[in-house]
Design an enzyme around this catalytic site. Structure first.
Site, mmCIF file in Angstrom:
data_model
loop_
_atom_site.group_PDB
_atom_site.id
_atom_site.type_symbol
_atom_site.label_atom_id
_atom_site.label_comp_id
_atom_site.label_asym_id
_atom_site.label_seq_id
_atom_site.Cartn_x
_atom_site.Cartn_y
_atom_site.Cartn_z
ATOM 1 N N ASP A 64 -6.834 -6.105 4.656
ATOM 2 C CA ASP A 64 -6.074 -5.217 3.727
ATOM 3 C C ASP A 64 -6.106 -4.211 5.526
ATOM 4 O O ASP A 64 -7.110 -4.068 6.526
ATOM 5 C CB ASP A 64 -6.838 -4.110 2.669
ATOM 6 C CG ASP A 64 -6.145 -2.460 2.924
ATOM 7 O OD1 ASP A 64 -7.317 -1.771 2.599
ATOM 8 O OD2 ASP A 64 -4.779 -2.222 3.972
ATOM 9 N N MET A 99 -11.513 -5.964 5.570
ATOM 10 C CA MET A 99 -10.868 -4.845 6.628
ATOM 11 C C MET A 99 -10.181 -5.344 7.676
ATOM 12 O O MET A 99 -11.314 -5.706 8.324
ATOM 13 C CB MET A 99 -11.471 -3.224 6.721
ATOM 14 C CG MET A 99 -11.586 -2.369 5.586
ATOM 15 S SD MET A 99 -10.001 -2.476 4.443
ATOM 16 C CE MET A 99 -9.036 -1.678 6.091
ATOM 17 N N SER A 144 0.475 -1.048 -0.090
ATOM 18 C CA SER A 144 0.403 0.199 0.226
ATOM 19 C C SER A 144 0.773 1.304 -0.006
ATOM 20 O O SER A 144 1.160 0.752 0.809
ATOM 21 C CB SER A 144 -1.028 0.119 1.225
ATOM 22 O OG SER A 144 -0.903 1.305 1.251
ATOM 23 N N HIS A 157 -0.989 -1.118 -4.247
ATOM 24 C CA HIS A 157 -2.456 -1.122 -3.676
ATOM 25 C C HIS A 157 -2.846 0.582 -3.645
ATOM 26 O O HIS A 157 -1.243 1.203 -3.046
ATOM 27 C CB HIS A 157 -2.483 -1.708 -1.871
ATOM 28 C CG HIS A 157 -4.572 -1.757 -1.839
ATOM 29 N ND1 HIS A 157 -5.147 -2.273 -2.390
ATOM 30 C CD2 HIS A 157 -3.973 -0.515 -0.484
ATOM 31 C CE1 HIS A 157 -5.779 -1.961 -1.526
ATOM 32 N NE2 HIS A 157 -5.418 -1.481 -0.210
ATOM 33 N N MET A 203 -8.770 7.834 0.129
ATOM 34 C CA MET A 203 -10.072 8.780 1.245
ATOM 35 C C MET A 203 -10.056 9.628 1.083
ATOM 36 O O MET A 203 -9.484 10.631 0.544
ATOM 37 C CB MET A 203 -9.194 8.340 2.261
ATOM 38 C CG MET A 203 -8.406 7.291 2.968
ATOM 39 S SD MET A 203 -7.643 6.975 4.326
ATOM 40 C CE MET A 203 -6.684 5.460 4.003
ATOM 41 N N ASP A 212 -4.620 3.828 -2.073
ATOM 42 C CA ASP A 212 -5.084 3.598 -0.951
ATOM 43 C C ASP A 212 -6.488 5.483 -1.225
ATOM 44 O O ASP A 212 -5.699 6.631 -0.700
ATOM 45 C CB ASP A 212 -5.215 4.159 0.355
ATOM 46 C CG ASP A 212 -4.721 2.404 1.437
ATOM 47 O OD1 ASP A 212 -3.505 2.301 1.036
ATOM 48 O OD2 ASP A 212 -6.176 1.706 0.937
ATOM 49 N N HIS A 253 -8.660 0.931 -3.900
ATOM 50 C CA HIS A 253 -9.297 1.326 -2.802
ATOM 51 C C HIS A 253 -9.968 2.336 -2.723
ATOM 52 O O HIS A 253 -9.896 3.462 -2.305
ATOM 53 C CB HIS A 253 -8.368 0.544 -1.543
ATOM 54 C CG HIS A 253 -9.129 0.032 -0.517
ATOM 55 N ND1 HIS A 253 -8.861 0.032 0.774
ATOM 56 C CD2 HIS A 253 -10.486 0.447 -0.093
ATOM 57 C CE1 HIS A 253 -9.491 0.115 1.854
ATOM 58 N NE2 HIS A 253 -10.998 0.507 1.282
ATOM 59 N N MET A 310 -11.786 4.707 -0.282
ATOM 60 C CA MET A 310 -12.721 5.105 1.159
ATOM 61 C C MET A 310 -12.992 6.072 0.540
ATOM 62 O O MET A 310 -13.004 6.920 1.319
ATOM 63 C CB MET A 310 -11.711 4.978 2.236
ATOM 64 C CG MET A 310 -11.013 3.629 2.782
ATOM 65 S SD MET A 310 -10.106 3.133 3.548
ATOM 66 C CE MET A 310 -8.801 3.002 1.587
HETATM 67 C C1 DX5 Z 1 -6.467 1.652 5.788
HETATM 68 C C2 DX5 Z 1 -5.833 1.126 4.736
HETATM 69 C C3 DX5 Z 1 -4.701 0.783 4.439
HETATM 70 C C4 DX5 Z 1 -3.353 0.687 4.838
HETATM 71 C C5 DX5 Z 1 -2.737 -0.490 5.055
HETATM 72 O O1 DX5 Z 1 -7.557 2.220 5.644
HETATM 73 O O2 DX5 Z 1 -6.708 0.466 3.551
HETATM 74 O O3 DX5 Z 1 -4.677 -0.008 2.579
HETATM 75 O O4 DX5 Z 1 -2.609 1.364 4.249
HETATM 76 O O5 DX5 Z 1 -1.767 -0.605 6.583
HETATM 77 P P1 DX5 Z 1 -1.172 -0.933 6.825
HETATM 78 O O6 DX5 Z 1 -0.296 -2.266 6.344
HETATM 79 O O7 DX5 Z 1 -0.075 -0.388 6.780
HETATM 80 O O8 DX5 Z 1 -1.692 -1.382 7.827
HETATM 81 ZN ZN ZN Z 2 -6.184 -0.402 1.446
#
Ligand code: DX5
Ligand code: ZN
Length: 232
Positions: free
Chosen positions: A180, A144, A15, A40, A44, A42, A73, A75
């Protein structure tokens, strides 16, 4: 589109939330060169989760630096207004949260119509049965194992039985089970033994390394993969 079709071998997806934000292009090249299977991303929005990261423009900017799969991903809520932009930006897999809106079936159909593979992410409190009636619309389910919004959190063990339940529900369908949050070489084995095949890892991959010291990324990826494969 680099997605080469379904298989259940263990895949490691770093990620980039844990990467150097000022150097995403070279960070993506470095983790791919060091053995990452997918990258990956993320996304947000500061609304669905209490953090803000990046949008489709960033996805388009890293596309030329990634030869393999970009696993986005989302969010964000609502997600539908942004799906086309991420598809055009080069996302290979687009994952929406089951909790992001009332029309999951419609969102999944829309993602596939745009071209990418369709994924659904489940927050820790969301039961697996939420996807029971959309199993034929999805290519990936993301469990998650932290509450979404930040990297570096601890793995929530109560999610392990959910992985096994999903593996049972999926049966022979070509649907990836992605984990994840809080994935390390200590938690990867349990995830794989329950039926997961895609392991997202941010802090556990990027810790201690850099684009100048990429071999550390490689060692971290190898350790997570070895722990998962040893549990199969
Ligand atoms: C959190 C993300 C994850 C996160 C994982 O909301 O969706 O992808 O970046 O990071 P680690 O592996 O550090 O928990
Ligand atoms: Zn993620």
């Amino acid at each position: 589109m680099p997605y080469a079709g379904f298989n259940r071998s263990i895949k490691i997806a770093p990620s980039i939330l844990a990467a150097d934000f000022a150097d995403f292009g070279r960070e993506c090249e470095a983790v791919e060169a060091e053995g990452a299977d997918w990258v990956h991303v993320d996304v947000m929005d500061g609304h669905f989760v209490p953090n803000i990261t990046f949008g489709p423009q960033m996805c388009a900017a890293i596309r030329p630096h990634i030869t393999g799969v970009i696993d986005v991903h989302l969010m964000i809520a609502p997600a539908d207004p942004y799906l086309e932009a991420f598809a055009k930006a080069g996302a290979d897999i687009l994952t929406v949260h089951a909790e992001a809106g009332p029309h999951l079936d419609r969102s999944l159909q829309y993602i596939r119509a745009l071209g990418p593979r369709a994924g659904v992410a489940l927050n820790p409190s969301t039961p697996p049965e939420v996807i029971e009636y959309v199993l034929d619309r999805i290519d990936l389910v993301c469990v998650m194992t932290v509450n979404p919004g930040f990297g570096g959190q601890s793995f929530i063990d109560s999610q392990l039985p959910k992985i096994a339940r999903l593996r049972e529900m999926i049966g022979e369908r070509d649907i990836h089970i992605e984990i994840d949050g809080g994935v390390t070489s200590d938690t990867a084995g349990n995830c794989a033994s329950m039926g997961a095949d895609v392991l997202v890892a941010g802090s556990a991959v990027f810790k201690g390394g850099s684009v100048a010291k990429p071999a550390i990324y490689g060692a971290n990826i190898k350790a997570i993969r070895a722990a998962a494969e040893a549990a199969l």
